[in-house]
Design an enzyme around this catalytic site. Structure first.
Site, short mmCIF file in Angstrom:
data_model
loop_
_atom_site.label_atom_id
_atom_site.label_comp_id
_atom_site.label_asym_id
_atom_site.label_seq_id
_atom_site.Cartn_x
_atom_site.Cartn_y
_atom_site.Cartn_z
CD GLU A 93 46.70 39.87 34.93
OE1 GLU A 93 45.76 39.55 35.60
OE2 GLU A 93 47.52 40.75 35.55
N PRO A 94 44.07 37.16 30.10
CG PRO A 94 43.74 37.19 27.70
CD PRO A 94 44.48 37.89 28.83
N GLY A 95 42.29 34.17 30.46
CA GLY A 95 42.48 32.79 30.69
C GLY A 95 41.18 32.12 30.14
NE ARG A 133 34.03 26.16 35.21
CZ ARG A 133 32.93 26.48 34.73
NH1 ARG A 133 32.12 25.51 33.90
NH2 ARG A 133 32.30 27.58 35.09
CB CYS A 170 31.90 7.27 46.77
SG CYS A 170 32.11 5.65 45.80
CE1 TYR A 203 40.65 29.04 36.12
CE2 TYR A 203 39.28 29.76 34.42
CZ TYR A 203 40.42 30.11 35.18
OH TYR A 203 40.95 31.32 35.12
CE1 TYR A 238 34.29 28.05 41.30
CE2 TYR A 238 34.72 26.66 39.57
CZ TYR A 238 35.20 27.59 40.33
OH TYR A 238 36.56 27.58 40.50
N GLY A 254 39.15 37.63 32.84
CA GLY A 254 37.88 37.55 33.32
C GLY A 254 36.69 37.49 32.29
C1 LIG Z 1 42.41 33.69 37.29
C2 LIG Z 1 43.01 35.03 36.94
C3 LIG Z 1 42.83 35.45 35.72
C4 LIG Z 1 42.12 34.95 34.67
O1 LIG Z 1 40.97 34.74 34.80
P1 LIG Z 1 39.68 34.23 33.62
O2 LIG Z 1 38.53 34.33 34.07
O3 LIG Z 1 40.17 32.77 33.46
O4 LIG Z 1 40.17 35.02 32.51
C5 LIG Z 1 43.60 36.60 35.46
N1 LIG Z 1 44.32 37.35 36.27
C6 LIG Z 1 44.38 36.90 37.51
C7 LIG Z 1 45.12 37.53 38.72
C8 LIG Z 1 43.87 35.90 37.84
O5 LIG Z 1 43.79 35.29 39.20
#
Ligand SMILES: *Cc1c(COP(=O)(O)O)cnc(C)c1O
Length: 437
Positions: free
Chosen positions: A284-286, A323, A353, A381, A327, A247
């Site tokens: 869990e960084p994305g 995005r 379109c 994303y 959003y 997050g």
């Molecule tokens: C999407 C998600 C993440 C990663 O979130 P980011 O905002 O991209 O870091 C981590 N854990 C879970 C369960 C998620 O659904």
């Protein structure tokens, strides 16, 4: 050559009058591979990961890249080789990790709607942990594991009810959304999990939202999590690890999220102060690992100056970069070759379109048809949320590594798009048999 990095994007820099990714000229990649084209910097991804690794130095931690942010095999392979595990949300993502050479034992499986076939396949692959999101899922998972004579390693996702102060669609840790187990039910849920024969309770997890730009929601979440750990263990269920989810936000438009190492310094201080400093951790960084490591290169097709608005039509669209439409997100847009003359104000839009097909409002740009632009912060994303809407082929992707570039995904073809479709009626060559309109 004089090098001027883009602020907040140190691996993308103007040299002379041209934008480079590391040591590769973006216009050369566009010429070779066409546009729209996603270009990622390997060094930027590894630097983002290194910030987390610094923050955790000397601790027992597993960093699981939340691959839904960017699930391209080449990106997964890079993180797997850098020692990461993966947070997956479907059997498709799990299959990608294994195809890219990632270890099953470092996979955690999140998501509110895991199916029995997904559970079965993940158990057979030997994943590290299921992050379970409901009491009903616990029962089903235990049953599926028993049918395979296995015990499923589980962590329970709890809802710490903290406000991450981000966009409501990407806020996940408040009461009243679909994720996790409500605070009040957590202890009894753990007791139930510990009693189920097909489960082995390993940990606890939460994920409070996305694009979080302050430390305070994490500090609050950590406090609530530790309260829960204390209560769960007092009720007789020991926990091996604490997973604080992902997050952490990135700088799209002047946001100043904490650096990963500084954030974790604060979180680890709290953990130590409360006596949990030795506990195994997971994160869990994305977005924060890949978002600012990518750009999308697009070509200007047409200028449509108008009375109220000026439109700049480019060849990337909401199917490539969802995005803004989804959003109302902001992505910076910069020219590959800046032009010193006076800029105008443009609505930068794609060819689809839909009025929602815009990439940027009120942008000061000076570009002509044929010029190339880079949409920044396009590593997370974007490609993973892209679609074929308007029967547009999905873009190609290139990974830059120093002076080298690797095509990690070829541009899709129309044949690729139509491959799984079937015409239901016998073909008729006689023109007279065609239905009248
Ligand atoms: C999407 C998600 C993440 C990663 O979130 P980011 O905002 O991209 O870091 C981590 N854990 C879970 C369960 C998620 O659904």
């Amino acid at each position: 050559m004089n090098s001027k990095p883009l602020p907040g994007h140190p691996h993308f820099a103007y040299r002379g009058n041209e934008l480079f990714a590391e040591q590769v000229r973006l216009s050369a990649l566009a010429q070779q591979h066409g546009t729209p084209l996603f270009v990622y910097s390997k060094a930027a991804m590894l630097a983002a990961l290194a910030a987390y690794q610094r923050g955790f130095s000397g601790r027992q931690v597993q960093i699981c890249y939340a691959m839904k942010a960017n699930s391209t095999l080449g990106v997964i392979q890079l993180f797997a080789q850098a020692g990461c595990g993966f947070d997956v949300v479907s059997l498709g993502e799990l299959t990608r990790v294994l195809a890219a050479g990632g270890l099953a034992s470092k996979i955690i499986f999140s998501g509110v709607g895991k199916t029995r076939p997904e559970m079965r396949a993940a158990l057979q692959a030997g994943i590290g942990c299921f992050n379970v999101e409901s009491e009903a899922e616990l029962e089903v998972l235990s049953e599926v594991a028993q049918s395979l004579s296995l015990r499923a390693p589980v962590s329970i996702r709890v809802n710490p009810n903290v406000d991450p102060q981000t966009h409501p669609y990407i806020s996940t840790g408040l009461k009243g959304n679909k994720f996790g187990i409500a605070h009040e039910r957590v202890v009894q849920t753990y007791q139930r999990a510990a009693a189920l024969p097909g489960l082995q309770v390993l940990g606890i997890d939460c994920h409070i939202g996305s694009q979080i730009t302050q430390a305070s929601p994490y500090l609050d979440a950590m406090d609530r999590m530790l309260d829960l750990v204390q209560a769960i263990e007092a009720a007789g269920v020991p926990l091996h690890h604490i997973d604080l989810g992902g997050g952490l936000g990135i700088n799209y438009h002047g946001e100043t999220p904490p650096q990963a190492d500084q954030l974790w310094q604060q979180l680890l201080a709290k953990l130590d102060a409360r006596g949990y400093g030795q506990r195994a951790l997971m994160i869990e960084p994305g977005r924060s690992l890949v978002g600012n490591a990518g750009v999308c290169v697009t070509e200007v097709l047409y200028l449509k100056p108008g009375e109220q608005k000026n439109f700049m039509v480019v060849d990337a669209a909401m199917n490539d970069l969802p995005r803004p439409a989804m959003y109302q997100a902001y992505h910076q847009i910069v020219p590959l070759k800046p032009n010193p003359t006076e800029p105008h104000t443009w609505e930068v839009v794609g060819p689809i379109c839909e009025s929602g097909d815009w990439l940027g409002h009120d942008r000061h740009l000076n570009a002509q048809p044929g010029d190339l632009l880079a949409v920044l912060s396009a590593g997370a994303y974007c490609m993973s949320m892209s679609s074929n809407y308007n029967t547009r082929n999905r873009a190609a992707e290139v990974l830059v590594d120093g002076a080298h570039s690797h095509l990690i995904r070829a541009r899709e073809t129309y044949a690729d798009q139509m491959r799984l479709e079937h015409l239901p009626f016998p073909s008729s060559s006689a023109a007279g048999e065609a239905p009248a309109h």
